[in-house]
Design a protein around this motif. Structure first.
Motif, mmCIF file in Angstrom:
data_model
loop_
_atom_site.group_PDB
_atom_site.id
_atom_site.type_symbol
_atom_site.label_atom_id
_atom_site.label_comp_id
_atom_site.label_asym_id
_atom_site.label_seq_id
_atom_site.Cartn_x
_atom_site.Cartn_y
_atom_site.Cartn_z
ATOM 1 N N ALA A 193 0.823 -1.211 0.000
ATOM 2 C CA ALA A 193 0.000 0.000 0.000
ATOM 3 C C ALA A 193 0.858 1.262 0.000
ATOM 4 C CB ALA A 193 -0.918 0.011 1.207
ATOM 5 N N ASP A 194 0.256 2.342 -0.485
ATOM 6 C CA ASP A 194 0.885 3.648 -0.440
ATOM 7 C C ASP A 194 0.916 4.148 0.998
ATOM 8 O OD1 ASP A 194 1.083 3.656 -3.233
ATOM 9 O OD2 ASP A 194 -0.917 4.556 -3.434
ATOM 10 N N SER A 195 1.953 4.901 1.357
ATOM 11 C CA SER A 195 2.081 5.439 2.699
ATOM 12 C C SER A 195 0.919 6.373 3.017
ATOM 13 C CB SER A 195 3.403 6.191 2.834
ATOM 14 O OG SER A 195 3.578 6.626 4.157
ATOM 15 N N GLY A 196 0.358 6.217 4.213
ATOM 16 C CA GLY A 196 -0.723 7.064 4.680
ATOM 17 C C GLY A 196 -2.099 6.650 4.219
ATOM 18 N N GLY A 197 -2.198 5.632 3.389
ATOM 19 C CA GLY A 197 -3.493 5.186 2.882
ATOM 20 C C GLY A 197 -3.685 3.695 3.074
ATOM 21 N N HIS A 198 -4.750 3.194 2.491
ATOM 22 C CA HIS A 198 -5.007 1.761 2.606
ATOM 23 C C HIS A 198 -5.278 1.140 1.247
ATOM 24 C CE1 HIS A 198 -9.355 2.688 2.578
ATOM 25 N NE2 HIS A 198 -9.016 3.676 3.384
ATOM 26 N N THR A 199 -4.641 1.701 0.212
ATOM 27 C CA THR A 199 -4.754 1.102 -1.114
ATOM 28 C C THR A 199 -3.368 0.971 -1.725
ATOM 29 O OG1 THR A 199 -5.086 3.266 -2.144
ATOM 30 C CG2 THR A 199 -7.057 2.023 -1.543
ATOM 31 N N PRO A 200 -3.080 -0.075 -2.441
ATOM 32 C CA PRO A 200 -4.008 -1.192 -2.621
ATOM 33 C C PRO A 200 -3.912 -2.187 -1.458
ATOM 34 C CG PRO A 200 -2.040 -1.580 -3.912
ATOM 35 C CD PRO A 200 -1.857 -0.232 -3.245
ATOM 36 N N ALA A 201 -5.036 -2.502 -0.872
ATOM 37 C CA ALA A 201 -5.102 -3.581 0.108
ATOM 38 C C ALA A 201 -5.155 -4.893 -0.674
ATOM 39 C CB ALA A 201 -6.332 -3.434 0.997
ATOM 40 N N ARG A 202 -4.454 -5.905 -0.186
ATOM 41 C CA ARG A 202 -4.396 -7.190 -0.889
ATOM 42 C C ARG A 202 -4.656 -8.326 0.095
ATOM 43 N NH1 ARG A 202 0.786 -7.342 -4.725
ATOM 44 N NH2 ARG A 202 0.150 -9.502 -4.665
ATOM 45 N N GLY A 203 -4.773 -9.532 -0.441
ATOM 46 C CA GLY A 203 -4.918 -10.721 0.387
ATOM 47 C C GLY A 203 -6.172 -10.684 1.239
ATOM 48 N N HIS A 204 -7.297 -10.404 0.636
ATOM 49 C CA HIS A 204 -8.553 -10.262 1.382
ATOM 50 C C HIS A 204 -8.935 -11.568 2.077
ATOM 51 C CE1 HIS A 204 -8.593 -6.893 -1.420
ATOM 52 N NE2 HIS A 204 -9.275 -6.277 -0.476
ATOM 53 N N LEU A 205 -9.286 -11.446 3.331
ATOM 54 C CA LEU A 205 -9.592 -12.572 4.205
ATOM 55 C C LEU A 205 -10.937 -13.199 3.877
ATOM 56 C CD1 LEU A 205 -8.660 -14.079 6.811
ATOM 57 C CD2 LEU A 205 -9.961 -12.390 8.105
ATOM 58 N N ASP A 206 -11.006 -14.507 4.009
ATOM 59 C CA ASP A 206 -12.258 -15.255 3.949
ATOM 60 C C ASP A 206 -12.449 -15.832 5.340
ATOM 61 O OD1 ASP A 206 -14.492 -16.672 3.289
ATOM 62 O OD2 ASP A 206 -13.553 -17.890 1.740
ATOM 63 N N GLY A 207 -13.253 -15.157 6.167
ATOM 64 C CA GLY A 207 -13.427 -15.556 7.563
ATOM 65 C C GLY A 207 -14.033 -14.424 8.371
ATOM 66 N N ALA A 208 -13.689 -14.360 9.666
ATOM 67 C CA ALA A 208 -14.263 -13.338 10.537
ATOM 68 C C ALA A 208 -13.278 -12.961 11.640
ATOM 69 C CB ALA A 208 -15.570 -13.837 11.138
#
Length: 190
Positions: A159-174
């Motif tokens: 991710a770029d500094s100070g942000g949350h994109t690109p977020a990767r590896g999205h969780l399947d769970g809770a």
């Protein structure tokens, strides 16, 4: 509980209260899937930025085979500790605990200590990203010095500094009962 289906995540902006030199992060986790062969690791919790030269970055991932990998970054030049757990079962809630700062980094799963560092010595390389293994090196990593947002359900390694994109590896769970504390916690059963 926050449920994730492999596509979304929760982002929480930075706050000065989370600039902690010692403390704990703990929560309940249920995994519905492990990453497939050759797939990106799944992010559980991340406070990170790609190639940022500041201390205090923290990411907890699930890798192929179901092991959790904790990464905490030290100050410039980039250096990190890497702690690994036993495989986490699917479709069952487990308690996860991370202690950081003095007396060292600890990773706990269901009341069992998975990895620990002790002391305050960290080898640094001028030219490479060092991945020091828990239990082999003495280190007291903290999350102080980090001004990145917290993300639950993905990772921010690229991710770029100070942000949350690109977020990767999205969780399947809770994830449930997520807590950040200013003191280490006893994650072992009473």
């Amino acid at each position: 509980a926050a449920s994730f289906d492999g596509t979304g995540y929760i982002a929480v902006p930075d706050h000065p209260d989370w600039d902690l030199s010692v403390g704990s992060v703990d929560f309940w986790l249920r995994l519905d899937a492990h990453p497939g062969e050759g797939a990106d690791s799944l992010g559980i919790v991340s406070r990170e930025a790609h190639l940022s030269p500041t201390a205090g970055h923290l990411t907890l991932l699930v890798v192929e085979g179901g092991e959790m990998v904790l990464r905490i970054q030290d100050e410039t030049p980039l250096s990190s500790i890497r702690c690994t757990s036993a495989p986490v079962p699917l479709d069952r809630w487990v308690r996860v605990g991370i202690n950081f700062g003095e007396p060292g980094v600890e990773l706990w799963v269901d009341g069992a200590l998975q990895a620990r560092t002790d002391g305050a010595v960290l080898f640094r390389s001028e030219s490479t990203l060092d991945w020091l293994e828990c239990g082999l090196d003495e280190w007291t990593g903290t999350i102080a010095g980090n001004d990145q947002p917290w993300v639950l359900g993905a990772h921010l390694i690229f991710a770029d500094s100070g942000g949350h994109t690109p977020a990767r590896g999205h969780l399947d769970g809770a994830i449930d009962h997520f807590r950040i504390s200013s003191a280490p916690r006893a994650h072992a059963p009473p």
